[in-house]
Design a protein around this motif. Structure first.
Motif, PDB file in Angstrom:
ATOM      1  N   ASP A   1       0.911  -1.000  -0.201  1.00  0.00           N
ATOM      2  CA  ASP A   1       0.405  -0.126  -0.135  1.00  0.00           C
ATOM      3  C   ASP A   1       0.810   0.823  -0.013  1.00  0.00           C
ATOM      4  N   VAL A   2       0.536   2.124  -0.210  1.00  0.00           N
ATOM      5  CA  VAL A   2       1.262   3.762  -0.900  1.00  0.00           C
ATOM      6  C   VAL A   2       1.237   4.128  -0.129  1.00  0.00           C
ATOM      7  N   GLN A   3      -0.203   4.336   1.063  1.00  0.00           N
ATOM      8  CA  GLN A   3      -0.444   4.930   1.896  1.00  0.00           C
ATOM      9  C   GLN A   3      -0.217   5.040   3.398  1.00  0.00           C
ATOM     10  N   MET A   4       1.398   4.579   4.127  1.00  0.00           N
ATOM     11  CA  MET A   4       1.343   4.256   5.451  1.00  0.00           C
ATOM     12  C   MET A   4       1.673   5.035   6.522  1.00  0.00           C
ATOM     13  N   PRO A   5       1.565   5.084   7.818  1.00  0.00           N
ATOM     14  CA  PRO A   5       1.974   5.694   8.359  1.00  0.00           C
ATOM     15  C   PRO A   5       3.713   5.320   9.131  1.00  0.00           C
ATOM     16  N   GLY A   6       4.627   6.894   8.801  1.00  0.00           N
ATOM     17  CA  GLY A   6       5.983   6.612   9.057  1.00  0.00           C
ATOM     18  C   GLY A   6       6.224   7.305   8.189  1.00  0.00           C
ATOM     19  N   MET A   7       6.951   5.466   7.235  1.00  0.00           N
ATOM     20  CA  MET A   7       8.047   5.065   6.363  1.00  0.00           C
ATOM     21  C   MET A   7       6.598   4.766   5.443  1.00  0.00           C
ATOM     22  N   ASP A   8       6.318   5.445   4.547  1.00  0.00           N
ATOM     23  CA  ASP A   8       4.921   5.127   3.675  1.00  0.00           C
ATOM     24  C   ASP A   8       5.662   4.000   2.356  1.00  0.00           C
ATOM     25  N   GLY A   9       4.937   3.726   2.127  1.00  0.00           N
ATOM     26  CA  GLY A   9       4.827   2.418   0.543  1.00  0.00           C
ATOM     27  C   GLY A   9       6.170   3.027  -0.371  1.00  0.00           C
ATOM     28  N   LEU A  10       5.982   4.916  -0.876  1.00  0.00           N
ATOM     29  CA  LEU A  10       6.835   4.559  -2.059  1.00  0.00           C
ATOM     30  C   LEU A  10       8.559   4.960  -0.967  1.00  0.00           C
ATOM     31  N   ALA A  11       8.703   4.856   0.121  1.00  0.00           N
ATOM     32  CA  ALA A  11      10.124   5.319   0.750  1.00  0.00           C
ATOM     33  C   ALA A  11      10.671   4.219   1.328  1.00  0.00           C
ATOM     34  N   ALA A  12       9.468   2.844   1.214  1.00  0.00           N
ATOM     35  CA  ALA A  12      10.700   1.459   1.291  1.00  0.00           C
ATOM     36  C   ALA A  12      10.169   1.417  -0.231  1.00  0.00           C
ATOM     37  N   LEU A  13       9.314   1.670  -1.064  1.00  0.00           N
ATOM     38  CA  LEU A  13      10.076   0.839  -2.661  1.00  0.00           C
ATOM     39  C   LEU A  13      11.448   1.524  -3.046  1.00  0.00           C
ATOM     40  N   LYS A  14      11.708   2.004  -2.651  1.00  0.00           N
ATOM     41  CA  LYS A  14      12.860   3.301  -3.155  1.00  0.00           C
ATOM     42  C   LYS A  14      13.947   2.749  -2.569  1.00  0.00           C
ATOM     43  N   ALA A  15      13.613   1.955  -0.940  1.00  0.00           N
ATOM     44  CA  ALA A  15      14.903   0.791   0.040  1.00  0.00           C
ATOM     45  C   ALA A  15      15.515   0.263  -0.577  1.00  0.00           C
ATOM     46  N   LEU A  16      13.939  -1.270  -1.160  1.00  0.00           N
ATOM     47  CA  LEU A  16      13.846  -2.632  -1.839  1.00  0.00           C
ATOM     48  C   LEU A  16      14.481  -2.436  -2.920  1.00  0.00           C
ATOM     49  N   LEU A  17      14.036  -1.675  -4.095  1.00  0.00           N
ATOM     50  CA  LEU A  17      14.916  -1.551  -5.290  1.00  0.00           C
ATOM     51  C   LEU A  17      16.381  -1.294  -5.128  1.00  0.00           C
ATOM     52  N   ALA A  18      16.948  -0.911  -4.241  1.00  0.00           N
ATOM     53  CA  ALA A  18      18.131  -0.168  -4.240  1.00  0.00           C
ATOM     54  C   ALA A  18      18.471  -2.174  -3.022  1.00  0.00           C
ATOM     55  N   TRP A  19      17.667  -2.627  -3.508  1.00  0.00           N
ATOM     56  CA  TRP A  19      18.415  -3.809  -2.803  1.00  0.00           C
ATOM     57  C   TRP A  19      19.403  -4.300  -3.784  1.00  0.00           C
ATOM     58  N   SER A  20      20.196  -5.836  -3.516  1.00  0.00           N
ATOM     59  CA  SER A  20      20.653  -5.920  -4.677  1.00  0.00           C
ATOM     60  C   SER A  20      19.979  -6.893  -6.007  1.00  0.00           C
ATOM     61  N   SER A  21      18.780  -8.006  -4.585  1.00  0.00           N
ATOM     62  CA  SER A  21      17.949  -8.997  -5.361  1.00  0.00           C
ATOM     63  C   SER A  21      16.417  -8.511  -4.476  1.00  0.00           C
ATOM     64  N   PRO A  22      16.079  -7.428  -4.596  1.00  0.00           N
ATOM     65  CA  PRO A  22      14.203  -6.994  -4.651  1.00  0.00           C
ATOM     66  C   PRO A  22      13.334  -8.215  -4.906  1.00  0.00           C
ATOM     67  N   PRO A  23      12.360  -8.629  -3.949  1.00  0.00           N
ATOM     68  CA  PRO A  23      11.394  -9.264  -4.717  1.00  0.00           C
ATOM     69  C   PRO A  23      10.372  -8.165  -6.221  1.00  0.00           C
ATOM     70  N   ALA A  24       9.857  -8.987  -6.360  1.00  0.00           N
ATOM     71  CA  ALA A  24       8.598  -8.076  -7.424  1.00  0.00           C
ATOM     72  C   ALA A  24       8.148  -7.642  -6.608  1.00  0.00           C
ATOM     73  N   LEU A  25       7.807  -6.129  -6.637  1.00  0.00           N
ATOM     74  CA  LEU A  25       6.696  -5.308  -6.043  1.00  0.00           C
ATOM     75  C   LEU A  25       5.735  -4.913  -7.004  1.00  0.00           C
ATOM     76  N   ALA A  26       4.981  -5.083  -6.081  1.00  0.00           N
ATOM     77  CA  ALA A  26       3.509  -4.750  -6.989  1.00  0.00           C
ATOM     78  C   ALA A  26       2.886  -3.258  -5.627  1.00  0.00           C
ATOM     79  N   VAL A  27       2.313  -2.325  -6.253  1.00  0.00           N
ATOM     80  CA  VAL A  27       1.587  -1.207  -5.672  1.00  0.00           C
ATOM     81  C   VAL A  27       0.433  -1.528  -5.709  1.00  0.00           C
TER      82      VAL A  27
END
Length: 219
Positions: free
Chosen positions: A61-87
């Motif tokens: 979900d893109v709207q979450m308290p604290g670190m929202d979904g967009l910030a989490a996506l950005k962080a995960l996509l910087a990992w070497s082997s992230p999972p497939a990410l769906a919004v």
């Protein structure tokens, strides 16, 4: 359909509404093709759960308290082997979806999607496909109209085979599924997809799919 060997798709759900998570979990796990291996109520928890469970797909979900979904996506996509990410989103969050698209999310789904649509999306994402709810596509395309001429010109540079690959890619097919459909090896399809992305000037399969939908009348 499951992953090779009949293994169900491993999924992490991230949404700050417990009832929604519970409902999604029930729907997605109903026939055994998907198993929810973790849940998170905010972006920070999502990063922790993904790190511990190593899922095939994360539905965020893109709207979450604290670190929202967009910030989490950005962080995960910087990992070497992230999972497939769906919004996972609603109709009134176009700007969030556009940002997630730019970040590189591979799937965009609405919260009121039919259960079978959600399950199929998780399977396609786990297989390497890109998933766009048609209703989201319809809302995003007007934002891209100013790019139409440039993208059409780029499309003119695709070979007939590259257009076939793009058309199948735009329907959410994985490289393996495209290979089966066209009678090619998966390695050959991977090469075609890379060439198509380069020629269109886009960064990922979802952006390529949007281009395909945008200029389909010009094919």
């Amino acid at each position: 359909m499951r992953l090779p060997g009949g293994v169900p798709v491993r999924l992490v759900l991230a949404d700050d509404e417990p009832l929604l998570r519970r409902g999604l979990r029930t729907l997605l796990e109903a026939d055994g093709r998907v198993v929810v291996v973790g849940e998170a109520a905010d972006g920070a928890a999502l990063l922790d759960v993904v790190r511990r469970t190593r899922p095939d797909v994360a539905l965020v979900d893109v709207q979450m308290p604290g670190m929202d979904g967009l910030a989490a996506l950005k962080a995960l996509l910087a990992w070497s082997s992230p999972p497939a990410l769906a919004v996972l989103t609603t109709f009134d969050l176009d700007d969030y979806v556009a940002t997630a698209l730019e970040l590189g999310a591979q799937g965009f789904l609405l919260k009121d999607a039919e259960p079978e649509t959600l399950v199929r999306a998780m399977l396609d994402l786990a297989a390497g496909g890109a998933v766009l709810d048609p209703r989201i596509t319809a809302r995003l395309l007007p934002k891209l109209r100013t790019r139409r001429l440039r993208e059409t010109q780029h499309l003119d540079g695709l070979s007939a085979r590259e257009r076939q690959v793009l058309s199948l890619l735009a329907s959410g097919r994985s490289n393996q599924a495209i290979a089966t459909s066209l009678g090619l090896s998966e390695a050959t399809v991977k090469s075609y997809v890379s060439t198509v992305l380069t020629k269109l000037g886009v960064e990922n399969r979802v952006q390529a799919a949007l281009v395909a939908h945008q200029v389909r009348d010009a094919w």
